[in-house]
Design an enzyme around this catalytic site. Structure first.
Site, PDB file in Angstrom:
ATOM      1  N   GLY A  65      81.721 -85.817  32.608  1.00  0.00           N
ATOM      2  CA  GLY A  65      81.300 -86.189  31.274  1.00  0.00           C
ATOM      3  C   GLY A  65      80.059 -87.045  31.196  1.00  0.00           C
TER       4      GLY A  65
ATOM      5  CG  ASN B 279      75.096 -83.491  30.424  1.00  0.00           C
ATOM      6  OD1 ASN B 279      73.917 -83.576  30.105  1.00  0.00           O
ATOM      7  ND2 ASN B 279      75.475 -83.025  31.608  1.00  0.00           N
TER       8      ASN B 279
ATOM      9  CG  LEU C  24      84.293 -67.297  31.292  1.00  0.00           C
ATOM     10  CD1 LEU C  24      84.598 -65.882  31.760  1.00  0.00           C
ATOM     11  CD2 LEU C  24      82.798 -67.492  31.083  1.00  0.00           C
TER      12      LEU C  24
ATOM     13  CG  HIS D 130      73.299 -72.788  33.202  1.00  0.00           C
ATOM     14  ND1 HIS D 130      74.595 -72.567  33.616  1.00  0.00           N
ATOM     15  CD2 HIS D 130      72.499 -72.209  34.136  1.00  0.00           C
ATOM     16  CE1 HIS D 130      74.568 -71.871  34.744  1.00  0.00           C
ATOM     17  NE2 HIS D 130      73.317 -71.642  35.086  1.00  0.00           N
TER      18      HIS D 130
HETATM   19  C1  GAR Z   1      76.198 -80.361  34.147  1.00  0.00           C
HETATM   20  O1  GAR Z   1      75.275 -80.390  35.207  1.00  0.00           O
HETATM   21  C2  GAR Z   1      76.073 -79.068  33.389  1.00  0.00           C
HETATM   22  O2  GAR Z   1      74.775 -78.557  33.365  1.00  0.00           O
HETATM   23  C3  GAR Z   1      76.994 -78.166  34.178  1.00  0.00           C
HETATM   24  O3  GAR Z   1      78.088 -78.978  34.514  1.00  0.00           O
HETATM   25  C4  GAR Z   1      77.623 -80.309  34.690  1.00  0.00           C
HETATM   26  C5  GAR Z   1      78.563 -81.241  33.956  1.00  0.00           C
HETATM   27  O4  GAR Z   1      78.301 -82.568  34.273  1.00  0.00           O
HETATM   28  N1  GAR Z   1      77.389 -77.033  33.408  1.00  0.00           N
HETATM   29  C6  GAR Z   1      77.481 -75.801  33.901  1.00  0.00           C
HETATM   30  O5  GAR Z   1      77.288 -75.528  35.068  1.00  0.00           O
HETATM   31  C7  GAR Z   1      77.867 -74.751  32.882  1.00  0.00           C
HETATM   32  N2  GAR Z   1      77.662 -73.447  33.405  1.00  0.00           N
HETATM   33  P1  GAR Z   1      78.923 -83.758  33.399  1.00  0.00           P
HETATM   34  O6  GAR Z   1      80.424 -83.481  33.282  1.00  0.00           O
HETATM   35  O7  GAR Z   1      78.661 -84.968  34.196  1.00  0.00           O
HETATM   36  O8  GAR Z   1      78.241 -83.762  32.051  1.00  0.00           O
END
Ligand code: GAR
Length: 205
Positions: A14, A16, A93, A110
């Site tokens: 989390g 982001n 998905l 992504h």
């Molecule tokens: C992020 O790097 C995001 O881009 C990726 O998961 C991570 C989540 O990090 N998403 C994907 O790969 C979707 N296909 P977070 O939980 O620390 O935000």
């Protein structure tokens, strides 16, 4: 600007979500009104609770199938009055029924320059391919896997030697800036999907 309500879906750490909470939540009319997850133990849920944001968990095993889980999640998102669904490391998905209910109102981030390296482990895919530059894409979500129209992109150079941790850190740093910026543009009504060609996204200044 009148209230713009966001629900964030996250499966993991989390970071982001945290960037969104720190830079957007409660500012300029933007409110994070819910954080949902498929994983009961997701750190993202703790981050939401720490910011006093309502949380909900939709584990796949609690429902007959993915469509039933997504329908329950969609009902909850609608009950929160969300204008936008933000996927932030949501690693499931979404069923067609879910996407249809929130057409052009679901965005994802992504860790690659789509259409390169869609799907799982985009960072590993980029390293294995030996590219010198990869990056980050924010895109609207359609029924495909990472196929929806992009609205923001930024390049990230692959470090010499291809150190994975270093690249991950660089990609995350870019994500934490780019995602809030892109969401703010949507909240401000500056992002339009072309009615004649839904692959084309126009950004107003
Ligand atoms: C992020 O790097 C995001 O881009 C990726 O998961 C991570 C989540 O990090 N998403 C994907 O790969 C979707 N296909 P977070 O939980 O620390 O935000």
């Amino acid at each position: 600007m009148s209230d713009f309500r966001i629900v964030v879906l996250a499966s993991g750490g989390g970071t982001n979500l945290q960037a969104i909470l720190d830079t957007l939540h409660g500012r300029g009319g933007i409110e994070v009104v819910g954080v949902g997850s498929d994983k009961p133990g997701a750190r993202a849920l703790e981050r939401a609770a720490a910011a006093a944001v309502e949380t909900a968990v939709f584990p796949r095993t609690d429902y007959a199938d993915r469509a039933a889980r997504d329908a329950a999640m969609a009902d909850w998102i609608e009950s929160r009055g969300a204008d936008l669904v933000v996927l932030a490391g949501y690693m499931q998905l979404l069923s067609d029924g879910f996407i249809g209910r929130f057409r052009n109102r679901v965005v994802n981030i992504h860790p690659a320059l789509l259409p390169s390296f869609p799907g799982l482990d985009a960072i590993g895919q980029a390293l294995a391919a030996g590219v010198h530059v990869t990056g980050v894409t924010v895109h609207f979500v359609d029924e495909g896997v990472d196929t929806g129209p992009p609205l923001a992109r930024r390049q990230v150079p692959v470090p010499a030697g291809g150190d994975r941790e270093e690249l991950e850190a660089a990609i995350h740093a870019v994500e934490h800036e780019l995602y809030p910026q892109a969401i703010r543009m949507i909240a401000e009504g500056r992002v339009r999907i072309d009615a004649d060609d839904p692959r084309v996204v126009a950004i107003d200044d």
